[in-house]
Design a protein around this motif. Structure first.
Motif, PDB file in Angstrom:
ATOM      1  N   ARG A  15     -20.471  34.976  35.480  1.00 14.31           N
ATOM      2  CA  ARG A  15     -19.973  35.439  34.199  1.00 14.31           C
ATOM      3  C   ARG A  15     -18.418  35.042  34.217  1.00 14.31           C
ATOM      4  O   ARG A  15     -17.857  34.743  33.700  1.00 14.31           O
TER       5      ARG A  15
ATOM      6  N   LYS B 139     -16.421  32.367  32.117  1.00 10.14           N
ATOM      7  CA  LYS B 139     -15.052  32.676  31.315  1.00 10.14           C
ATOM      8  C   LYS B 139     -13.936  31.937  31.755  1.00 10.14           C
ATOM      9  O   LYS B 139     -13.180  31.309  31.074  1.00 10.14           O
TER      10      LYS B 139
ATOM     11  N   GLY C  37     -17.784  30.334  28.069  1.00  8.42           N
ATOM     12  CA  GLY C  37     -17.598  31.539  27.044  1.00  8.42           C
ATOM     13  C   GLY C  37     -19.090  32.010  27.540  1.00  8.42           C
ATOM     14  O   GLY C  37     -19.937  31.653  28.104  1.00  8.42           O
ATOM     15  N   THR C  38     -19.637  33.395  26.901  1.00 12.95           N
ATOM     16  CA  THR C  38     -20.867  34.026  27.353  1.00 12.95           C
ATOM     17  C   THR C  38     -21.536  34.517  26.051  1.00 12.95           C
ATOM     18  O   THR C  38     -22.604  34.650  26.198  1.00 12.95           O
TER      19      THR C  38
END
Length: 192
Positions: free
Chosen positions: A174, A178, A183-184
């Motif tokens: 994650r 980023k 993005g997540t």
């Protein structure tokens, strides 16, 4: 694959949480876990037995030894029925089979060392392995309940360690996602 992993870090996190929950529940309720293992064995034995019986009956005209497969299926079905009717006995037998396996492999390991002692280097490691197996097997036969509990705790430990590792990996991915600007959120994924 790399981008898929970066965008799907949450799947690893979810797997990690599920593994952690399973491991903790297994540790908290070891008796229930052992019964589930017995239930899985029963389902496996029953389904495998039915498949063997069907296969044997279907091919009885083309194979004169079809009765062996039929016998295999019937024995498997019987084992499944016994597991359903006597789950405690099945759990005990599972542990005793593990103990017997340890005893036999321990003795055979030592026999191999004796037979090959002149051609083998580091044979003491195999002797120690054989002795450890024999000791484990004897302990399982002396205290079969402890063997069942140890099996459940091993499953629990495995699930907890796996869960922690998957969560750590998920959060590391994650952070990497980023950092590279993927993005997540779902909208960030669809806008790229």
């Amino acid at each position: 694959m790399h981008e898929l992993l970066l965008r799907s870090w949450w799947m690893l996190a979810l797997r990690g949480v599920i593994a952690l929950l399973f491991g903790i529940l297994t540790f908290v309720w070891p008796g229930l876990t052992l019964l589930w293992l017995v239930a899985l064995f029963a389902a496996y034995a029953l389904l495998g037995g039915v498949v063997s019986v069907i296969g044997a009956v279907r091919h009885r005209q083309s194979d004169e030894k079809w009765w062996l497969i039929l016998l295999l299926g019937l024995v498997s079905i019987a084992a499944g029925v016994i597991a359903v009717v006597y789950p405690d006995l099945t759990a005990l037998m599972l542990v005793l089979v593990m103990g017997a396996n340890a005893l036999i492999t321990g003795v055979l390991d030592i026999a191999v060392v004796i037979r090959l002692r002149k051609a083998m280097r580091g044979e003491w490691l195999l002797i120690l392995s054989g002795i450890a197996s024999i000791v484990f097997g004897v302990l399982v036969f002396l205290f079969p309940g402890a063997g069942a509990l140890a099996l459940v705790w091993l499953i629990s430990a495995y699930a907890i360690v796996t869960g922690v590792l998957l969560l750590a990996l998920a959060f590391r991915i994650r952070a990497l996602a980023k950092a590279v600007g993927l993005g997540t959120s779902r909208t960030a994924v669809h806008n790229r």
